[in-house]
Design an enzyme around this catalytic site. Structure first.
Site, PDB file in Angstrom:
ATOM      1  N   THR A   1      -0.701   7.675  -1.148  1.00 55.18           N
ATOM      2  CA  THR A   1      -2.011   7.570  -1.786  1.00 55.18           C
ATOM      3  C   THR A   1      -2.899   6.521  -1.124  1.00 55.18           C
ATOM      4  O   THR A   1      -4.120   6.524  -1.310  1.00 55.18           O
ATOM      5  CB  THR A   1      -1.864   7.198  -3.268  1.00 55.18           C
ATOM      6  OG1 THR A   1      -1.317   5.864  -3.369  1.00 55.18           O
ATOM      7  CG2 THR A   1      -0.931   8.169  -3.981  1.00 55.18           C
TER       8      THR A   1
ATOM      9  N   ARG B   1       0.841  -1.194   0.000  1.00 60.69           N
ATOM     10  CA  ARG B   1       0.000   0.000   0.000  1.00 60.69           C
ATOM     11  C   ARG B   1       0.880   1.250   0.000  1.00 60.69           C
ATOM     12  O   ARG B   1       1.737   1.417   0.869  1.00 60.69           O
ATOM     13  CB  ARG B   1      -0.917  -0.009   1.226  1.00 60.69           C
ATOM     14  CG  ARG B   1      -2.017   1.053   1.171  1.00 60.69           C
ATOM     15  CD  ARG B   1      -3.059   0.801   2.254  1.00 60.69           C
ATOM     16  NE  ARG B   1      -3.699  -0.495   2.079  1.00 60.69           N
ATOM     17  CZ  ARG B   1      -4.677  -0.738   1.211  1.00 60.69           C
ATOM     18  NH1 ARG B   1      -5.135   0.233   0.450  1.00 60.69           N
ATOM     19  NH2 ARG B   1      -5.201  -1.934   1.115  1.00 60.69           N
TER      20      ARG B   1
ATOM     21  N   ASP C   1      -2.578 -11.224  12.588  1.00 59.98           N
ATOM     22  CA  ASP C   1      -1.947 -11.107  11.278  1.00 59.98           C
ATOM     23  C   ASP C   1      -1.591 -12.498  10.766  1.00 59.98           C
ATOM     24  O   ASP C   1      -0.730 -13.176  11.325  1.00 59.98           O
ATOM     25  CB  ASP C   1      -0.684 -10.244  11.385  1.00 59.98           C
ATOM     26  CG  ASP C   1      -0.073  -9.949  10.026  1.00 59.98           C
ATOM     27  OD1 ASP C   1       0.426 -10.896   9.378  1.00 59.98           O
ATOM     28  OD2 ASP C   1      -0.072  -8.777   9.612  1.00 59.98           O
TER      29      ASP C   1
ATOM     30  N   ASP D   1       2.177 -13.082   9.845  1.00 58.90           N
ATOM     31  CA  ASP D   1       3.035 -13.209  11.030  1.00 58.90           C
ATOM     32  C   ASP D   1       2.861 -14.563  11.687  1.00 58.90           C
ATOM     33  O   ASP D   1       3.822 -15.199  12.135  1.00 58.90           O
ATOM     34  CB  ASP D   1       2.708 -12.103  12.039  1.00 58.90           C
ATOM     35  CG  ASP D   1       3.275 -10.761  11.630  1.00 58.90           C
ATOM     36  OD1 ASP D   1       4.146 -10.728  10.747  1.00 58.90           O
ATOM     37  OD2 ASP D   1       2.838  -9.730  12.193  1.00 58.90           O
TER      38      ASP D   1
END
Length: 209
Positions: A108, A104, A200, A203
């Site tokens: 933006t 990402r 996550d 992870d």
């Protein structure tokens, strides 16, 4: 119009529950991800095309149904999607495997493709896009965008856990694809983590923090 499938199979629900637990270690989590992927793949491949062929058994010749060509591609979204690949390949060992990596943009906030390697005949294959978590839907939408740009037309999305927000975003952006979900959760928290979720997935698969 694509359909949404939320699995209610007891084995899938049991294994997903084990994956949610903080006491589940990395090896156990990885093994469970592979097992859940196998169980999901069994159902997600239900509509693969068949053709009638002639074979010879120890008794006689006969005509049977077999898969029509090697028409499957598996594309995990890096890195967490890799945890689903081995389980899928247990069911469809002749499938070709591509990879797509996204990050990402910090300014933006839009997903950016940093790696994409797909089978050269991707337009002829049913493509199973794999990512354990469907949270905001941003990565899933972007991944399907990029894969379609490469020529794929028949796409299925598979995930372990999905939030309503992610399902809505993916459906609105790509109403033509089917979505297979092991468990549909309640909502996203302020950090865009799925609640109750499992943390996550990357992870937990690879022992990182």
């Amino acid at each position: 119009m694509g359909k949404i499938y939320v699995f209610d199979h007891p084995l899938i629900q049991h294994k997903v529950s084990l994956m949610r637990m903080t006491s589940t270690n990395t090896k156990e989590f990885r093994d469970l991800a592979r097992e859940v992927a196998m169980l999901m793949a069994f159902e997600a491949t239900r509509n693969l095309p068949l053709e009638e062929v002639e074979i010879e058994t120890p008794i006689c010749k006969t005509r049977v149904n077999m898969l029509k060509g090697e028409d499957i591609a598996i594309v995990p979204i890096l890195r967490a999607g890799l945890g689903f690949v081995d389980g899928m390949l247990e069911i469809v060992p002749n499938a070709k495997v591509g990879h797509i990596g996204l990050y990402r943009d910090p300014e933006t906030h839009e997903p950016v493709e940093y790696y994409c390697k797909l089978p050269s005949d991707i337009e002829k294959r049913r493509v199973f896009v794999l990512d354990p978590m469907l949270a905001t839907g941003g990565s899933a939408v972007a991944a399907v965008d990029f894969i379609k740009q490469k020529g794929a037309q028949d796409i299925v999305f598979m995930c372990l856990i999905a939030a309503p927000e992610g399902i809505k975003a993916l459906q609105e952006a790509h109403p033509d694809i089917d979505i297979y979900i092991a468990a549909k959760d309640d909502h996203l928290n302020e950090n865009a983590y799925i609640v109750p979720g499992l943390g996550d997935a990357g992870d937990r698969l690879y022992g990182t923090r």
